[in-house]
Design a protein around this motif. Structure first.
Motif, PDB file in Angstrom:
ATOM      1  N   ARG A  19     -15.699  10.872 -10.323  1.00  0.00           N
ATOM      2  CA  ARG A  19     -14.315  10.672 -10.720  1.00  0.00           C
ATOM      3  C   ARG A  19     -13.420  11.427  -9.764  1.00  0.00           C
ATOM      4  O   ARG A  19     -13.482  12.657  -9.694  1.00  0.00           O
ATOM      5  CB  ARG A  19     -14.075  11.157 -12.142  1.00  0.00           C
ATOM      6  CG  ARG A  19     -12.698  10.795 -12.687  1.00  0.00           C
ATOM      7  CD  ARG A  19     -12.406  11.594 -13.930  1.00  0.00           C
ATOM      8  NE  ARG A  19     -11.279  11.060 -14.682  1.00  0.00           N
ATOM      9  CZ  ARG A  19     -10.541  11.772 -15.530  1.00  0.00           C
ATOM     10  NH1 ARG A  19     -10.838  13.048 -15.726  1.00  0.00           N
ATOM     11  NH2 ARG A  19      -9.550  11.209 -16.190  1.00  0.00           N
ATOM     12  N   LEU A  20     -12.602  10.684  -9.041  1.00  0.00           N
ATOM     13  CA  LEU A  20     -11.641  11.293  -8.143  1.00  0.00           C
ATOM     14  C   LEU A  20     -10.321  11.508  -8.860  1.00  0.00           C
ATOM     15  O   LEU A  20      -9.928  10.703  -9.707  1.00  0.00           O
ATOM     16  CB  LEU A  20     -11.413  10.411  -6.916  1.00  0.00           C
ATOM     17  CG  LEU A  20     -12.641  10.010  -6.101  1.00  0.00           C
ATOM     18  CD1 LEU A  20     -12.213   9.202  -4.881  1.00  0.00           C
ATOM     19  CD2 LEU A  20     -13.462  11.205  -5.704  1.00  0.00           C
ATOM     20  N   SER A  21      -9.644  12.591  -8.500  1.00  0.00           N
ATOM     21  CA  SER A  21      -8.317  12.880  -9.033  1.00  0.00           C
ATOM     22  C   SER A  21      -7.360  13.099  -7.878  1.00  0.00           C
ATOM     23  O   SER A  21      -7.762  13.547  -6.797  1.00  0.00           O
ATOM     24  CB  SER A  21      -8.345  14.134  -9.900  1.00  0.00           C
ATOM     25  OG  SER A  21      -9.210  13.995 -10.994  1.00  0.00           O
ATOM     26  N   CYS A  22      -6.109  12.788  -8.117  1.00  0.00           N
ATOM     27  CA  CYS A  22      -5.064  13.016  -7.114  1.00  0.00           C
ATOM     28  C   CYS A  22      -3.828  13.515  -7.838  1.00  0.00           C
ATOM     29  O   CYS A  22      -3.229  12.777  -8.628  1.00  0.00           O
ATOM     30  CB  CYS A  22      -4.756  11.737  -6.356  1.00  0.00           C
ATOM     31  SG  CYS A  22      -3.315  11.842  -5.258  1.00  0.00           S
ATOM     32  N   LYS A  23      -3.464  14.753  -7.588  1.00  0.00           N
ATOM     33  CA  LYS A  23      -2.287  15.327  -8.235  1.00  0.00           C
ATOM     34  C   LYS A  23      -1.118  15.281  -7.257  1.00  0.00           C
ATOM     35  O   LYS A  23      -1.243  15.670  -6.086  1.00  0.00           O
ATOM     36  CB  LYS A  23      -2.546  16.766  -8.671  1.00  0.00           C
ATOM     37  CG  LYS A  23      -1.391  17.355  -9.460  1.00  0.00           C
ATOM     38  CD  LYS A  23      -1.786  18.598 -10.194  1.00  0.00           C
ATOM     39  CE  LYS A  23      -0.628  19.173 -10.976  1.00  0.00           C
ATOM     40  NZ  LYS A  23      -0.207  18.253 -12.060  1.00  0.00           N
ATOM     41  N   VAL A  24       0.009  14.829  -7.756  1.00  0.00           N
ATOM     42  CA  VAL A  24       1.220  14.672  -6.947  1.00  0.00           C
ATOM     43  C   VAL A  24       2.240  15.722  -7.355  1.00  0.00           C
ATOM     44  O   VAL A  24       2.484  15.918  -8.546  1.00  0.00           O
ATOM     45  CB  VAL A  24       1.806  13.257  -7.112  1.00  0.00           C
ATOM     46  CG1 VAL A  24       3.081  13.106  -6.277  1.00  0.00           C
ATOM     47  CG2 VAL A  24       0.784  12.203  -6.730  1.00  0.00           C
ATOM     48  N   SER A  25       2.832  16.365  -6.369  1.00  0.00           N
ATOM     49  CA  SER A  25       3.875  17.349  -6.643  1.00  0.00           C
ATOM     50  C   SER A  25       5.052  17.113  -5.701  1.00  0.00           C
ATOM     51  O   SER A  25       4.920  16.478  -4.652  1.00  0.00           O
ATOM     52  CB  SER A  25       3.329  18.766  -6.461  1.00  0.00           C
ATOM     53  OG  SER A  25       2.889  18.962  -5.132  1.00  0.00           O
ATOM     54  N   GLY A  26       6.197  17.634  -6.104  1.00  0.00           N
ATOM     55  CA  GLY A  26       7.373  17.565  -5.237  1.00  0.00           C
ATOM     56  C   GLY A  26       8.123  16.257  -5.278  1.00  0.00           C
ATOM     57  O   GLY A  26       9.038  16.052  -4.483  1.00  0.00           O
ATOM     58  N   GLY A  27       7.753  15.344  -6.168  1.00  0.00           N
ATOM     59  CA  GLY A  27       8.437  14.064  -6.250  1.00  0.00           C
ATOM     60  C   GLY A  27       8.488  13.571  -7.675  1.00  0.00           C
ATOM     61  O   GLY A  27       8.145  14.290  -8.607  1.00  0.00           O
ATOM     62  N   THR A  28       8.917  12.328  -7.842  1.00  0.00           N
ATOM     63  CA  THR A  28       8.998  11.726  -9.166  1.00  0.00           C
ATOM     64  C   THR A  28       7.808  10.791  -9.352  1.00  0.00           C
ATOM     65  O   THR A  28       7.875   9.592  -9.044  1.00  0.00           O
ATOM     66  CB  THR A  28      10.310  10.950  -9.317  1.00  0.00           C
ATOM     67  OG1 THR A  28      10.444  10.056  -8.190  1.00  0.00           O
ATOM     68  CG2 THR A  28      11.500  11.880  -9.358  1.00  0.00           C
ATOM     69  N   PHE A  29       6.729  11.350  -9.866  1.00  0.00           N
ATOM     70  CA  PHE A  29       5.467  10.625  -9.950  1.00  0.00           C
ATOM     71  C   PHE A  29       5.616   9.300 -10.683  1.00  0.00           C
ATOM     72  O   PHE A  29       5.058   8.289 -10.290  1.00  0.00           O
ATOM     73  CB  PHE A  29       4.419  11.505 -10.628  1.00  0.00           C
ATOM     74  CG  PHE A  29       3.069  10.850 -10.766  1.00  0.00           C
ATOM     75  CD1 PHE A  29       2.631  10.378 -11.993  1.00  0.00           C
ATOM     76  CD2 PHE A  29       2.242  10.725  -9.667  1.00  0.00           C
ATOM     77  CE1 PHE A  29       1.382   9.787 -12.122  1.00  0.00           C
ATOM     78  CE2 PHE A  29       0.989  10.123  -9.774  1.00  0.00           C
ATOM     79  CZ  PHE A  29       0.562   9.659 -11.002  1.00  0.00           C
ATOM     80  N   TRP A  30       6.391   9.288 -11.755  1.00  0.00           N
ATOM     81  CA  TRP A  30       6.498   8.091 -12.583  1.00  0.00           C
ATOM     82  C   TRP A  30       7.102   6.912 -11.812  1.00  0.00           C
ATOM     83  O   TRP A  30       6.947   5.750 -12.209  1.00  0.00           O
ATOM     84  CB  TRP A  30       7.342   8.379 -13.823  1.00  0.00           C
ATOM     85  CG  TRP A  30       8.737   8.838 -13.500  1.00  0.00           C
ATOM     86  CD1 TRP A  30       9.167  10.132 -13.390  1.00  0.00           C
ATOM     87  CD2 TRP A  30       9.868   8.020 -13.205  1.00  0.00           C
ATOM     88  NE1 TRP A  30      10.490  10.166 -13.046  1.00  0.00           N
ATOM     89  CE2 TRP A  30      10.948   8.889 -12.928  1.00  0.00           C
ATOM     90  CE3 TRP A  30      10.078   6.643 -13.151  1.00  0.00           C
ATOM     91  CZ2 TRP A  30      12.218   8.409 -12.603  1.00  0.00           C
ATOM     92  CZ3 TRP A  30      11.337   6.164 -12.833  1.00  0.00           C
ATOM     93  CH2 TRP A  30      12.387   7.049 -12.556  1.00  0.00           C
ATOM     94  N   SER A  31       7.805   7.205 -10.717  1.00  0.00           N
ATOM     95  CA  SER A  31       8.474   6.148  -9.959  1.00  0.00           C
ATOM     96  C   SER A  31       7.607   5.571  -8.841  1.00  0.00           C
ATOM     97  O   SER A  31       8.028   4.649  -8.138  1.00  0.00           O
ATOM     98  CB  SER A  31       9.782   6.664  -9.347  1.00  0.00           C
ATOM     99  OG  SER A  31       9.522   7.590  -8.304  1.00  0.00           O
ATOM    100  N   TYR A  32       6.399   6.109  -8.676  1.00  0.00           N
ATOM    101  CA  TYR A  32       5.545   5.659  -7.590  1.00  0.00           C
ATOM    102  C   TYR A  32       4.492   4.674  -8.069  1.00  0.00           C
ATOM    103  O   TYR A  32       3.840   4.898  -9.093  1.00  0.00           O
ATOM    104  CB  TYR A  32       4.812   6.832  -6.944  1.00  0.00           C
ATOM    105  CG  TYR A  32       5.690   7.907  -6.362  1.00  0.00           C
ATOM    106  CD1 TYR A  32       5.339   9.246  -6.480  1.00  0.00           C
ATOM    107  CD2 TYR A  32       6.866   7.606  -5.702  1.00  0.00           C
ATOM    108  CE1 TYR A  32       6.128  10.253  -5.955  1.00  0.00           C
ATOM    109  CE2 TYR A  32       7.675   8.601  -5.177  1.00  0.00           C
ATOM    110  CZ  TYR A  32       7.303   9.919  -5.303  1.00  0.00           C
ATOM    111  OH  TYR A  32       8.094  10.903  -4.779  1.00  0.00           O
ATOM    112  N   THR A  33       4.295   3.626  -7.323  1.00  0.00           N
ATOM    113  CA  THR A  33       3.070   2.847  -7.415  1.00  0.00           C
ATOM    114  C   THR A  33       2.002   3.653  -6.678  1.00  0.00           C
ATOM    115  O   THR A  33       2.252   4.144  -5.574  1.00  0.00           O
ATOM    116  CB  THR A  33       3.253   1.467  -6.765  1.00  0.00           C
ATOM    117  OG1 THR A  33       4.177   0.703  -7.542  1.00  0.00           O
ATOM    118  CG2 THR A  33       1.928   0.722  -6.688  1.00  0.00           C
TER     119      THR A  33
END
Length: 124
Positions: A19-33
């Motif tokens: 299971r791979l995970s990718c955490k996003v920071s510094g932006g608006t995650f909900w707005s990204y595909t």
């Protein structure tokens, strides 16, 4: 500054799971595909799976359909790739990517932000 950090890669035997995970920071995650790409040695980077902003639409590359599942948790700013029934040909560096496009697209140039990649190695 938008940052994507992948984790969960490693060495696994054929037919195993990761299971791979990718955490996003510094932006608006909900707005990204969001999407996962992979690049095997000597090959071009290819689209693996993508998911829409609210998770209602997913798209998969043909060779992983039925084996891989992409999902996201907008509360945790994280996208996942569950990989089952792994095959040696799945060996590659897996990259997480974020796009401002509304649709789930496979073209790399539409993804503005990329992680550093995580190695997945499947032994036979």
């Amino acid at each position: 500054q938008v940052q994507l950090v992948e984790s969960g890669g490693g060495l696994v035997q054929a037919a195993g799971s990761l299971r791979l995970s990718c955490k996003v920071s510094g932006g608006t995650f909900w707005s990204y595909t969001m999407a996962w790409f992979r690049q095997a040695p000597g090959k071009e980077r290819e689209f693996v799976a993508g998911i829409s902003r609210n998770g209602d639409v997913t798209k998969y590359e043909d060779s992983v359909k039925g084996r891989f599942t992409i999902s996201r948790d907008n509360r945790k700013n994280t996208v996942y790739l569950q990989m089952n029934s792994l095959k040696p040909e799945d060996t590659a560096v897996y990259y997480c990517a974020a796009s401002l496009m509304f649709s789930v697209v496979t073209a790399q140039q539409t993804y503005a932000y990329w992680g550093q990649g995580t190695q997945v190695t499947v032994s036979s």
